[in-house]
Design a protein around this motif. Sequence first.
Motif, PDB file in Angstrom:
ATOM      1  N   ASN A  35       6.875  10.134 -10.476  1.00 20.69           N
ATOM      2  CA  ASN A  35       5.732   9.232 -10.352  1.00 20.69           C
ATOM      3  C   ASN A  35       5.362   8.754 -11.749  1.00 20.69           C
ATOM      4  OD1 ASN A  35       3.596   7.773  -9.356  1.00 20.69           O
ATOM      5  ND2 ASN A  35       2.232   9.538  -9.196  1.00 20.69           N
ATOM      6  N   SER A  41       9.566   2.312  -5.898  1.00 24.26           N
ATOM      7  CA  SER A  41       8.471   2.620  -4.974  1.00 24.26           C
ATOM      8  C   SER A  41       8.933   3.609  -3.920  1.00 24.26           C
ATOM      9  CB  SER A  41       7.996   1.348  -4.282  1.00 24.26           C
ATOM     10  OG  SER A  41       7.467   0.450  -5.217  1.00 24.26           O
ATOM     11  N   GLY A  74       1.441  -1.461  -0.549  1.00 22.31           N
ATOM     12  CA  GLY A  74       1.036  -1.708  -1.930  1.00 22.31           C
ATOM     13  C   GLY A  74       1.063  -0.414  -2.722  1.00 22.31           C
ATOM     14  N   ASN A  75      -0.045  -0.068  -3.342  1.00 23.25           N
ATOM     15  CA  ASN A  75      -0.144   1.169  -4.124  1.00 23.25           C
ATOM     16  C   ASN A  75      -0.738   2.326  -3.330  1.00 23.25           C
ATOM     17  OD1 ASN A  75       1.011   0.207  -6.448  1.00 23.25           O
ATOM     18  ND2 ASN A  75      -0.921  -0.303  -7.427  1.00 23.25           N
ATOM     19  N   ASN A  76      -0.812   2.179  -2.008  1.00 25.02           N
ATOM     20  CA  ASN A  76      -1.356   3.238  -1.163  1.00 25.02           C
ATOM     21  C   ASN A  76      -0.248   3.793  -0.284  1.00 25.02           C
ATOM     22  OD1 ASN A  76      -3.876   2.459  -2.205  1.00 25.02           O
ATOM     23  ND2 ASN A  76      -4.102   0.941  -0.600  1.00 25.02           N
ATOM     24  N   ASN A  95      -3.890   4.222  -4.539  1.00 25.17           N
ATOM     25  CA  ASN A  95      -3.384   4.018  -5.902  1.00 25.17           C
ATOM     26  C   ASN A  95      -2.532   5.198  -6.363  1.00 25.17           C
ATOM     27  OD1 ASN A  95      -2.941   2.663  -8.299  1.00 25.17           O
ATOM     28  ND2 ASN A  95      -4.846   3.360  -9.221  1.00 25.17           N
ATOM     29  N   TYR A  96      -1.491   5.519  -5.568  1.00 22.41           N
ATOM     30  CA  TYR A  96      -0.642   6.679  -5.864  1.00 22.41           C
ATOM     31  C   TYR A  96      -0.051   6.668  -7.282  1.00 22.41           C
ATOM     32  CZ  TYR A  96       3.614   3.969  -5.231  1.00 22.41           C
ATOM     33  OH  TYR A  96       4.608   3.051  -5.386  1.00 22.41           O
ATOM     34  N   PRO A  97       0.268   5.499  -7.893  1.00 25.48           N
ATOM     35  CA  PRO A  97       0.854   5.572  -9.235  1.00 25.48           C
ATOM     36  C   PRO A  97      -0.080   6.221 -10.267  1.00 25.48           C
ATOM     37  CG  PRO A  97       1.260   3.409  -8.295  1.00 25.48           C
ATOM     38  CD  PRO A  97       0.269   4.105  -7.391  1.00 25.48           C
TER      39      PRO A  97
END
Length: 109
Positions: A35, A41, A74-76, A95-97
Motif C-alpha cells: 500500500n 489498485s 475509487g479510493n474506497n 481512502n485506503y491509500p
Amino acid sequence: TAGKPFTGGTSGGWRLPGVIGLTAWLKANATWYANSPGSASPQPGDIIIFSNSGSNADASGNLDHTGIIETVTGNNLTTIEGNSSNAVRRNTYMNYPASNRIVGWGRLK
C-alpha cells in the motif's frame, strides 16, 4: 485470488498458518502490492493484509489481520473479514491509500 487454490502450505497445500505466513506465501507465490504510492489498485478477490498496530510497513512483523477485497470504488474498498468484532462482516475503508493499517494486498498470478 478468489476461486483459485492455494498450494505450498500445510494440510494438503491449502493451510497457511498466521497472517505473517500468509503474507510470505503471497510474496513468494503471487503478486504482492504494498500500500504505497504507485502500486497497482486492489481488485475484488485480492487478499488484503492489515497491521492493527498502525504500522503499514510489512517488515515490522506487526501483521495481524486479513480479509478478501469485495469491491473497490475509487479510493474506497470493501472487504469481507472474519473475526471482525467476533463475526464475519463487511468493512469499508475510505481512502485506503492513506490508511496506515493497510499493509498491502496479494493477487494470484
